[in-house]
Design a protein around this motif. Structure first.
Motif, PDB file in Angstrom:
ATOM      1  N   GLU A 202       0.815  -1.225   0.000  1.00  0.00           N
ATOM      2  CA  GLU A 202       0.000   0.000   0.000  1.00  0.00           C
ATOM      3  C   GLU A 202       0.842   1.266   0.000  1.00  0.00           C
ATOM      4  O   GLU A 202       0.426   2.297  -0.514  1.00  0.00           O
ATOM      5  N   ASN A 203       2.011   1.220   0.618  1.00  0.00           N
ATOM      6  CA  ASN A 203       2.848   2.419   0.698  1.00  0.00           C
ATOM      7  C   ASN A 203       3.671   2.592  -0.579  1.00  0.00           C
ATOM      8  O   ASN A 203       3.603   1.778  -1.490  1.00  0.00           O
ATOM      9  N   ALA A 204       4.475   3.659  -0.591  1.00  0.00           N
ATOM     10  CA  ALA A 204       5.314   3.939  -1.769  1.00  0.00           C
ATOM     11  C   ALA A 204       6.625   3.151  -1.694  1.00  0.00           C
ATOM     12  O   ALA A 204       7.091   2.800  -0.608  1.00  0.00           O
ATOM     13  N   PHE A 205       7.194   2.845  -2.854  1.00  0.00           N
ATOM     14  CA  PHE A 205       8.547   2.280  -2.892  1.00  0.00           C
ATOM     15  C   PHE A 205       9.283   2.736  -4.149  1.00  0.00           C
ATOM     16  O   PHE A 205       8.680   3.147  -5.132  1.00  0.00           O
ATOM     17  N   VAL A 206      10.617   2.661  -4.050  1.00  0.00           N
ATOM     18  CA  VAL A 206      11.491   2.913  -5.205  1.00  0.00           C
ATOM     19  C   VAL A 206      12.316   1.653  -5.410  1.00  0.00           C
ATOM     20  O   VAL A 206      12.961   1.165  -4.476  1.00  0.00           O
ATOM     21  N   LEU A 207      12.279   1.120  -6.626  1.00  0.00           N
ATOM     22  CA  LEU A 207      12.902  -0.169  -6.927  1.00  0.00           C
ATOM     23  C   LEU A 207      13.903  -0.028  -8.067  1.00  0.00           C
ATOM     24  O   LEU A 207      13.566   0.468  -9.143  1.00  0.00           O
ATOM     25  N   ILE A 208      15.142  -0.433  -7.821  1.00  0.00           N
ATOM     26  CA  ILE A 208      16.144  -0.557  -8.891  1.00  0.00           C
ATOM     27  C   ILE A 208      16.168  -2.025  -9.296  1.00  0.00           C
ATOM     28  O   ILE A 208      16.301  -2.904  -8.436  1.00  0.00           O
ATOM     29  N   SER A 209      16.014  -2.294 -10.581  1.00  0.00           N
ATOM     30  CA  SER A 209      16.074  -3.695 -11.022  1.00  0.00           C
ATOM     31  C   SER A 209      16.403  -3.765 -12.502  1.00  0.00           C
ATOM     32  O   SER A 209      16.010  -2.893 -13.279  1.00  0.00           O
ATOM     33  N   HIS A 210      17.164  -4.811 -12.874  1.00  0.00           N
ATOM     34  CA  HIS A 210      17.397  -5.111 -14.294  1.00  0.00           C
ATOM     35  C   HIS A 210      16.554  -6.305 -14.729  1.00  0.00           C
ATOM     36  O   HIS A 210      16.683  -6.764 -15.856  1.00  0.00           O
ATOM     37  N   ASP A 211      15.715  -6.804 -13.811  1.00  0.00           N
ATOM     38  CA  ASP A 211      14.808  -7.899 -14.143  1.00  0.00           C
ATOM     39  C   ASP A 211      13.512  -7.259 -14.653  1.00  0.00           C
ATOM     40  O   ASP A 211      12.618  -6.912 -13.881  1.00  0.00           O
ATOM     41  N   MET A 212      13.426  -7.071 -15.973  1.00  0.00           N
ATOM     42  CA  MET A 212      12.358  -6.251 -16.544  1.00  0.00           C
ATOM     43  C   MET A 212      10.972  -6.888 -16.378  1.00  0.00           C
ATOM     44  O   MET A 212       9.981  -6.185 -16.229  1.00  0.00           O
ATOM     45  N   GLU A 213      10.920  -8.203 -16.380  1.00  0.00           N
ATOM     46  CA  GLU A 213       9.631  -8.878 -16.213  1.00  0.00           C
ATOM     47  C   GLU A 213       9.103  -8.618 -14.791  1.00  0.00           C
ATOM     48  O   GLU A 213       7.932  -8.311 -14.589  1.00  0.00           O
ATOM     49  N   PHE A 214       9.995  -8.682 -13.812  1.00  0.00           N
ATOM     50  CA  PHE A 214       9.655  -8.410 -12.412  1.00  0.00           C
ATOM     51  C   PHE A 214       9.228  -6.950 -12.248  1.00  0.00           C
ATOM     52  O   PHE A 214       8.175  -6.640 -11.679  1.00  0.00           O
ATOM     53  N   LEU A 215      10.038  -6.059 -12.781  1.00  0.00           N
ATOM     54  CA  LEU A 215       9.789  -4.618 -12.702  1.00  0.00           C
ATOM     55  C   LEU A 215       8.431  -4.263 -13.302  1.00  0.00           C
ATOM     56  O   LEU A 215       7.648  -3.518 -12.722  1.00  0.00           O
ATOM     57  N   ASN A 216       8.172  -4.830 -14.457  1.00  0.00           N
ATOM     58  CA  ASN A 216       6.942  -4.541 -15.197  1.00  0.00           C
ATOM     59  C   ASN A 216       5.689  -4.879 -14.378  1.00  0.00           C
ATOM     60  O   ASN A 216       4.664  -4.223 -14.500  1.00  0.00           O
ATOM     61  N   SER A 217       5.797  -5.917 -13.542  1.00  0.00           N
ATOM     62  CA  SER A 217       4.631  -6.391 -12.775  1.00  0.00           C
ATOM     63  C   SER A 217       4.291  -5.488 -11.600  1.00  0.00           C
ATOM     64  O   SER A 217       3.157  -5.495 -11.138  1.00  0.00           O
ATOM     65  N   VAL A 218       5.279  -4.741 -11.068  1.00  0.00           N
ATOM     66  CA  VAL A 218       5.055  -4.113  -9.752  1.00  0.00           C
ATOM     67  C   VAL A 218       5.089  -2.587  -9.747  1.00  0.00           C
ATOM     68  O   VAL A 218       4.709  -1.979  -8.756  1.00  0.00           O
ATOM     69  N   VAL A 219       5.561  -1.923 -10.826  1.00  0.00           N
ATOM     70  CA  VAL A 219       5.697  -0.458 -10.771  1.00  0.00           C
ATOM     71  C   VAL A 219       4.613   0.251 -11.579  1.00  0.00           C
ATOM     72  O   VAL A 219       4.030  -0.327 -12.500  1.00  0.00           O
ATOM     73  N   ASN A 220       4.346   1.523 -11.190  1.00  0.00           N
ATOM     74  CA  ASN A 220       3.402   2.334 -11.970  1.00  0.00           C
ATOM     75  C   ASN A 220       4.006   3.662 -12.434  1.00  0.00           C
ATOM     76  O   ASN A 220       3.358   4.452 -13.108  1.00  0.00           O
ATOM     77  N   ILE A 221       5.264   3.909 -12.059  1.00  0.00           N
ATOM     78  CA  ILE A 221       6.014   5.094 -12.523  1.00  0.00           C
ATOM     79  C   ILE A 221       7.431   4.628 -12.846  1.00  0.00           C
ATOM     80  O   ILE A 221       7.993   3.819 -12.118  1.00  0.00           O
ATOM     81  N   ILE A 222       7.992   5.135 -13.927  1.00  0.00           N
ATOM     82  CA  ILE A 222       9.397   4.847 -14.272  1.00  0.00           C
ATOM     83  C   ILE A 222      10.192   6.156 -14.246  1.00  0.00           C
ATOM     84  O   ILE A 222       9.747   7.171 -14.780  1.00  0.00           O
ATOM     85  N   TYR A 223      11.358   6.119 -13.589  1.00  0.00           N
ATOM     86  CA  TYR A 223      12.344   7.194 -13.727  1.00  0.00           C
ATOM     87  C   TYR A 223      13.526   6.600 -14.483  1.00  0.00           C
ATOM     88  O   TYR A 223      14.105   5.611 -14.034  1.00  0.00           O
TER      89      TYR A 223
END
Length: 517
Positions: free
Chosen positions: A208-229
């Motif tokens: 429910e809270n905010a997070f910032v995630l660094i990842s090179h696993d694009m399939e994982f990243l794609n599933s969990v984020v709603n903003i990209i920097y």
């Protein structure tokens, strides 16, 4: 706003990392921080958490925000146990309990006014201890230890005995026990097995809270984020949506910019040509000056310098004998009373490409090292075949004081400086990286230096322990291509099925021989 970063500029030596960048984190945002190796993602995390002071700019957190940071480089000290690390998540509650004890001791000599103040403070502390599960800490620790597969290792196990994946799980479990308002996660899937990557994916999807995630696993990243920097060429650009959405928009923007650049260059060429031909003639001088003014005022489009893409081509030695290795009742482990495996009887033949999988701590690295003869098995043996030229990529190596050039030169003393620089450049490293010390490079750049050693030595069997950790998308894709093209044998430890699925023709799941599952 939870976090506001404004006008941030930072560099190392003469190498600029960021120039005048801005960033904001709002309530409920799930941010993916992406970019090629060496663009400064981990540096940015260190700046916002206060571990590193920026050269310029400001970092402002909202008041009373508790930040939890999973750092890919976090060190665990010898002497600490798994239980100690997990319980340290509640250190602020233990401090409150100590304060409560002090207050109770002060009651004996307190005046009525002081007593009222003491009762009020102790009541507030009591509520905080109750609301934050202080009285069920042990149950909470046991629960998360079981969820992450740490309980069976024993909470009294020293942290120095843990594998890379087990360390990541421990740090992640501690972070989740802390229940921070904000999560900062730097490559959390590195070293994690497939089951726990899936668990973490579900957890973050429902977070429910905010997070910032660094990842090179694009399939994982794609599933969990709603903003990209996106970090590129010292800039930070915000995109709304997941990674797929970012890719679409970024490709369109890049194509539009390149088209505008080509149009403008054509116009500049025509204007310059007209000025050169007409400035000397009285009749056309005014027209030439007018075009020169247009040139002077023009806002010239500049394309970002293209990042060097890595090229990995493994040098192949003469063919190996028919058998690469054969194990005979091989039992893995470091302590006779706690073997990691049942007796293992496996055989690998020339040209086979095999993935080694299984949960963290099951003995995948230990198996590779036992086969190579780097550590003795508890019992049984591994017999290596004939005419083997081995290439070994270790999961982790502590970087020393060498520069990249010195690091390669030590391995290949007969190469000229030009040849060493060319070899490193082929692995996607720029001149500034090549002249830097290895230890100041990012995890991905260090991996490229190690791959540079591997591809320039002839081999007919590659033993690779998590080679994709830290590598950016371009490097991962190129490594996959090179491994598919390689005609020797490959034994690969990897937790990414989308990577190894195209490379190998066989999978050995060590859980079949484990005493731990």
């Amino acid at each position: 706003m939870i976090l506001n970063v404004a006008d941030l500029t930072h560099g190392f030596g003469d190498r600029a990392i960021f120039t005048d960048v801005s960033f904001r984190l709002l309530k409920g945002e799930h941010i993916g921080l992406i970019g090629a190796n060496g663009e400064g993602k981990s540096t940015f995390m260190n700046i916002v958490t206060g571990k590193l002071m920026p050269d310029e700019g400001k970092v402002e957190w909202a008041k009373n925000v508790r930040v939890g940071y999973l750092d890919q480089h976090a060190a665990l000290e010898a002497g600490m146990t798994i239980g100690d690390v997990l319980r340290s998540a509640f250190s602020y509650l233990y401090e409150l309990e100590c304060r409560m004890t002090e207050l109770f001791e002060a009651m004996a000599e307190a005046s009525p006014e002081e007593m009222e103040s003491i009762m009020e403070e102790s009541g507030t502390i009591q509520d905080m201890l109750t609301n934050n599960d202080f009285y069920i800490i042990d149950a909470k620790v046991d629960e998360i230890a079981r969820a992450f597969g740490l309980a069976e290792l024993g909470l009294s196990r020293d942290v120095t005995e843990l594998s890379g994946g087990q360390r990541t799980k421990l740090l992640l479990a501690k972070l989740l026990l802390e229940k921070p308002d904000i999560l900062l996660l730097d490559e959390p899937t590195n070293y994690l097995d497939e089951n726990h990557i899936e668990w973490l994916k579900r957890y973050l999807m429902e977070y429910e809270n905010a997070f910032v995630l660094i990842s090179h696993d694009m399939e994982f990243l794609n599933s969990v984020v709603n903003i990209i920097y996106h970090m590129e060429n010292q800039k930070l650009t915000r995109y709304v949506g997941n990674y797929e959405k970012f890719k679409e928009v970024y490709e369109v923007q890049t194509a539009q910019l390149e088209a505008a650049y080509r149009r403008q260059q054509k116009e500049i060429g025509e204007l310059k040509d007209f000025v050169a031909r007409n400035k000397a003639r009285v009749a056309t001088r005014n027209m030439a000056m007018s075009r020169q003014k247009k040139l002077d005022k023009m806002d010239v489009i500049e394309l970002a310098a293209k990042k060097p893409k890595p090229e990995f081509n493994f040098l192949e030695a003469r063919a190996a004998g028919k058998v690469i290795f054969e194990t005979s009742d091989l039992v893995l482990g470091y302590d006779k009373d706690k073997p990691l495996s049942k007796p293992i009887n496996l055989r690998m033949e020339r040209g086979e490409k095999i993935a080694l999988t299984g949960t963290n701590g099951i003995g995948k690295t230990t198996f590779l090292k036992s086969v190579l003869g780097l550590i003795p098995p508890l019992s049984g043996r591994a017999i290596l075949g004939d005419y083997l030229y081995k290439g070994y990529f270790e999961q982790e190596i502590k970087a020393g004081e060498n520069t990249c050039i010195e690091e390669i030169w030590e391995e290949f003393p007969s190469k000229t400086q030009y040849e060493v620089r060319a070899a490193l450049a082929k692995c996607g490293l720029t001149t500034k990286h090549i002249e830097s010390k290895v230890r100041v490079l990012s995890g991905g750049e260090q991996a490229k230096v190690r791959l540079c050693k591997l591809i320039n030595r002839e081999s007919n069997i590659l033993l690779l322990d998590e080679p994709t950790n830290h590598l950016d998308t371009d490097a991962k894709e190129e490594l996959k291509r090179a491994l598919i093209a390689y005609r020797g044998a490959i034994l690969l430890v990897c937790h990414e099925p989308e990577f190894y699925g195209d490379v190998v023709d066989k999978v050995w799941n060590l859980e079949e021989w484990s005493r731990l599952v």
